[in-house]
Write a protein that holds these residues in place. Sequence first.
Motif, mmCIF file in Angstrom:
data_model
loop_
_atom_site.group_PDB
_atom_site.id
_atom_site.type_symbol
_atom_site.label_atom_id
_atom_site.label_comp_id
_atom_site.label_asym_id
_atom_site.label_seq_id
_atom_site.Cartn_x
_atom_site.Cartn_y
_atom_site.Cartn_z
ATOM 1 N N TRP A 422 1.468 14.047 -29.281
ATOM 2 C CA TRP A 422 0.088 13.219 -29.773
ATOM 3 C C TRP A 422 -0.366 12.463 -28.688
ATOM 4 N N ASN A 423 -1.980 12.459 -28.612
ATOM 5 C CA ASN A 423 -2.268 11.433 -27.989
ATOM 6 C C ASN A 423 -4.102 11.251 -28.340
ATOM 7 N N ARG A 424 -4.404 9.913 -28.250
ATOM 8 C CA ARG A 424 -5.869 9.769 -28.474
ATOM 9 C C ARG A 424 -6.549 10.036 -27.342
ATOM 10 N N GLU A 459 -13.289 11.335 -29.549
ATOM 11 C CA GLU A 459 -12.076 11.008 -29.496
ATOM 12 C C GLU A 459 -11.349 11.523 -30.831
ATOM 13 N N ALA A 460 -10.187 11.969 -30.655
ATOM 14 C CA ALA A 460 -9.256 12.248 -32.037
ATOM 15 C C ALA A 460 -7.615 12.121 -31.671
ATOM 16 N N ASP A 461 -6.999 12.402 -32.337
ATOM 17 C CA ASP A 461 -5.436 12.390 -32.171
ATOM 18 C C ASP A 461 -4.964 13.834 -32.055
ATOM 19 N N ASP A 572 -7.859 11.461 -37.446
ATOM 20 C CA ASP A 572 -6.830 10.374 -37.129
ATOM 21 C C ASP A 572 -5.473 10.947 -37.794
ATOM 22 N N SER A 575 -2.456 8.082 -37.258
ATOM 23 C CA SER A 575 -2.530 6.863 -38.253
ATOM 24 C C SER A 575 -2.174 7.583 -39.543
#
Length: 583
Positions: A422-424, A459-461, A572, A575
């Motif tokens: 996982w990365n943002r 942006e997203a995970d 997300d 999160s």
Amino acid sequence: MSTASLLIVEGVGRGTRFQIGRQRVGIGRSSENVVRVEDSEVSRFHAAIQWQASGFKLVDLGSANGTLLNGVRIETAAIVDGDQLQVANTLLAFQVHDVNPSRGRVPVDLVAGNDDRSSIVGETANVMATLRPGAAGGEAAALLGGELSPGSAEDWSVSAVEALASLGALYRISEQVADPAATLDTILVTILDVALDVVSADRGCVLMASPDTGAPVPRVYRARGGSGHGEPDETPTMPVPRSIVDLVMTGGRAVRTSDAQRDDRFSGGGSILQAGVREAVCAPLVGRQAVLGAIYLDTTTRVDEVVAEGEVNERLTEESLRLLVAIGRQAALAIDGQRSHQALVQAERLAAVGQTIATLSHHIKNILQGVRGGSYLINLGLKDHDEQLIQRGWGIVDRNQGRIYDLVMDMLTYSTDRVPAWNRADVNATVSDVCELLQSRADEARVVLERVFPEGACEADYDPEGIHRAVLNVVTNAIDAVEGRPGAVVVVEVGVDPSVAAVFVDIDDNGPGIPEDELPRLFSLFASTKGARGTGLGLAVSRKIVGEHGGEIQVENRPGAGCRFRLTWPVDAVSDEAVGGDG
């Protein structure tokens, strides 16, 4: 120590079993879960099962569609052996395993010494002969002693009650054998519990023939009332006369032994006497082809009780012996069934491996033919000092080298359960890199590759490498689908759907669309509409990667006018995972 398992009874992955220990186990669509359910309506982190001092507990994690336990929606509830758990369209059976015969000592001691066969006071004919071909219709009657014999009304009444009890026992065993969630050890334990109850014995064990030596080996042990599932060191050892078990297994006969307290032949076996064994019955486990083992039951009475009471009534009768034969037959059929199922599963796995090897060999052969063709041109160019021919040959080698790399990467991705790194990150950047990588391929195929990205970052995970590969496969397929068509266009669009808090990547083409008969197996392994050009791995791998992100791939097919693939996953994801949110 109690352990448990969940078996998918209905839904995608039917027949898959997940082992559950005493740690917290998550259930959901995300690859983070021990029990991963590939059902698009299941939340990524849907529910969890955890052990408490009072037993196992099922907890709903705020899922979108709720968690049902035996048809009732729950938030938190105790879950016990035999319960059914439903998440969306997937039904799972929960089973507790209290016996661990293969993981510890079974408290059974095969006692050698004096020839205990002289203590036999009753036996049946060879059960193998009784169950000869063509006799199946009368099998139950033969095993249970045939028709009721004429006698007084009282005799008839007693016989009728015994017959009903026998049929009830066989029904309970058959129900357990037919349970798809039951393991072999669970079935054998149930059979022993039923036998102890109906035959009125105190203890019992099932012994199986060793596959190496053929000698009897204790498999499961039970004491009346359901004991026998504790730690082996805490359970008294049950002595079993080896000579009687050998006689039963080699001769295919069921036997009933006399009162050990009255029989001098038992006096030599100190452990038998000390254990207070009074009576015993033993029946063979007669399978379809051979005797697989034996089921042994006995009654126990302490010596001081015999001295005090003077006499103890006989509990194991000829009727008990005949009933045990029928129960032994059920146990053997269960063992045969389990072995046949395991052999079938193994054969299917070998067949799948063979099919995979054959398919991959075909693809690799095609790629190597391309490499050889390019190498031939390079060789000619070197001989003739023709640089243009060398470049042409190298172009062919380079393309096929890329095909080999893609094939290997797809194989590795598909065959491994992978947790996303996982990365943002910016989805625009990842998808833009895919388009740049394929631009030369699109130019070569005379395809216009358009990009439609939102302003600014999206942006997203997600795992950039994984999503890169998933999008790459789908865009490559789209270019291949429109190659050679006039006005060929592939549009790649990135966006966010705020209604479901998900990011999407659309790949839209104006090709011929997908034939209707191909749609059901579109994401199946090795299913390709490209003929020799395709491996049939790309879409299967892409769906797997997106599924690991808690997302899905949707297809909008327009026969004759192209199609659109939409890859979507939660914005997300990380999160949501931290708080156990729904999908």
